[in-house]
Design a protein around this motif. Sequence first.
Motif: not given
Length: 150
Positions: A97, A35, A37
């Motif tokens: 991340h 998910d 971006r």
Amino acid sequence: MRGKEWLAELARTYFILVTLITMATFLLGMYFDPDARFGYDAFLSPLIYAACGTVPGVVLYSRHELSLKAFLFRKILHFVLIEAIILSVAFPYASVHTERKNVVPVMGLCIFVIYVLVHGIEWGLDCLSARKMTEDLLRLQKSVDGNSTD
């Protein structure tokens, strides 16, 4: 290998690396954080990682033919340097991340797989080049033999 040939080989390796790193980034990203971006700056990471993977190629440069032992030593050193450089560049960002702790070992495995794939692709390209040179030499030999009998 002369300097120009070596630089051409490094350039070829760089572009193969960019392609394979882009594929690996996609696959790892889809697995670890599908998910997420990113902005356009994310397009730089394969270019940076490929540069980091190309720079250790300096240890493979030699003006003379290496013995098998020296060649294998340089290849192992080359791989270790690549792993160390890329993981040290990627580690701060990989842990930011995602919360998964196994990102870095999986990245290390990806580096190994990409290393093997790059060598396989380069070997295949070298084989194609050698085959073409052989065909050209045979054609030249036939044309010389045909002209000498006239």
